[in-house]
Write a protein that holds these residues in place. Structure first.
Motif, PDB file in Angstrom:
ATOM      1  N   ASN A  19      -4.647   6.368   6.657  1.00  0.00           N
ATOM      2  CA  ASN A  19      -4.213   5.224   6.428  1.00  0.00           C
ATOM      3  C   ASN A  19      -4.806   4.341   4.706  1.00  0.00           C
ATOM      4  O   ASN A  19      -4.369   3.050   4.985  1.00  0.00           O
ATOM      5  CB  ASN A  19      -4.779   4.834   7.821  1.00  0.00           C
ATOM      6  N   LEU A  20      -6.233   4.755   4.786  1.00  0.00           N
ATOM      7  CA  LEU A  20      -7.272   3.979   3.831  1.00  0.00           C
ATOM      8  C   LEU A  20      -6.240   3.877   2.827  1.00  0.00           C
ATOM      9  O   LEU A  20      -5.971   3.021   1.955  1.00  0.00           O
ATOM     10  CB  LEU A  20      -8.223   4.409   3.784  1.00  0.00           C
ATOM     11  N   GLN A  22      -3.006   3.877   2.724  1.00  0.00           N
ATOM     12  CA  GLN A  22      -1.519   3.145   3.001  1.00  0.00           C
ATOM     13  C   GLN A  22      -1.710   2.168   2.718  1.00  0.00           C
ATOM     14  O   GLN A  22      -0.422   0.505   1.946  1.00  0.00           O
ATOM     15  CB  GLN A  22      -1.080   3.937   4.206  1.00  0.00           C
ATOM     16  N   GLU A  23      -3.235   1.468   3.161  1.00  0.00           N
ATOM     17  CA  GLU A  23      -3.280  -0.487   3.101  1.00  0.00           C
ATOM     18  C   GLU A  23      -3.778  -0.483   1.629  1.00  0.00           C
ATOM     19  O   GLU A  23      -3.178  -1.348   1.025  1.00  0.00           O
ATOM     20  CB  GLU A  23      -5.488  -0.097   3.776  1.00  0.00           C
ATOM     21  N   CYS A  24      -4.206   0.772   0.838  1.00  0.00           N
ATOM     22  CA  CYS A  24      -5.021   0.458  -0.437  1.00  0.00           C
ATOM     23  C   CYS A  24      -3.252  -0.119  -1.944  1.00  0.00           C
ATOM     24  O   CYS A  24      -3.207  -0.609  -2.362  1.00  0.00           O
ATOM     25  CB  CYS A  24      -5.329   1.359  -0.989  1.00  0.00           C
ATOM     26  N   HIS A  25      -2.374   0.746  -1.189  1.00  0.00           N
ATOM     27  CA  HIS A  25      -1.119   0.665  -1.741  1.00  0.00           C
ATOM     28  C   HIS A  25      -0.164  -0.746  -0.837  1.00  0.00           C
ATOM     29  O   HIS A  25       0.038  -1.221  -2.752  1.00  0.00           O
ATOM     30  CB  HIS A  25      -0.595   2.126  -1.366  1.00  0.00           C
ATOM     31  N   LYS A  26      -0.651  -0.645  -0.217  1.00  0.00           N
ATOM     32  CA  LYS A  26       0.191  -2.350   0.212  1.00  0.00           C
ATOM     33  C   LYS A  26      -0.743  -3.310  -0.602  1.00  0.00           C
ATOM     34  O   LYS A  26      -0.202  -3.880  -0.369  1.00  0.00           O
ATOM     35  CB  LYS A  26       0.159  -1.685   1.450  1.00  0.00           C
ATOM     36  N   HIS A  27      -1.985  -2.978  -0.290  1.00  0.00           N
ATOM     37  CA  HIS A  27      -2.873  -5.134  -0.485  1.00  0.00           C
ATOM     38  C   HIS A  27      -2.757  -4.957  -2.256  1.00  0.00           C
ATOM     39  O   HIS A  27      -2.251  -5.555  -2.243  1.00  0.00           O
ATOM     40  CB  HIS A  27      -3.987  -3.953  -0.076  1.00  0.00           C
ATOM     41  N   CYS A  42      -6.226   3.048  -6.465  1.00  0.00           N
ATOM     42  CA  CYS A  42      -6.263   4.054  -5.627  1.00  0.00           C
ATOM     43  C   CYS A  42      -6.417   5.249  -5.650  1.00  0.00           C
ATOM     44  O   CYS A  42      -5.977   6.348  -4.913  1.00  0.00           O
ATOM     45  CB  CYS A  42      -5.000   3.218  -4.539  1.00  0.00           C
TER      46      CYS A  42
END
Length: 84
Positions: A19-20, A22-27, A42
């Motif tokens: 989850n961390l 994926q959030e890093c990639h999204k943000h 990331c």
């Protein structure tokens, strides 16, 4: 390349890391994607997540081999039934 990141396939520890990541990639895909990707923003999370998934794989592999050994013993060395 990452393994399948479906949540039902991983332990809670690895789910948090996934989850961390994926959030890093999204943000950070929104803000200067080329620059941050070039500097591997990331990458640290990616390496930790890969290490966690490798540990999961090794545990499953060990468990599977142990189960295989038990099944081979059952098949090739059956317990003789005692006659009453």
């Amino acid at each position: 390349m990452h393994p399948d990141l479906s949540p039902h396939l991983h332990t809670e520890e690895c789910k948090v890391l996934i989850n961390l990541l994926q959030e890093c990639h999204k943000h950070y895909s929104i803000l200067f994607p080329c620059i941050l990707k070039f500097f591997g923003h990331c990458s640290d999370l990616s390496w930790v997540m890969r290490k966690c998934s490798k540990n999961e794989y090794m545990e499953k592999k060990t468990k599977s081999r142990e189960h295989d050994n038990v099944m081979q013993k059952r098949v090739f060395n059956p317990v003789e039934k005692s006659e009453k």
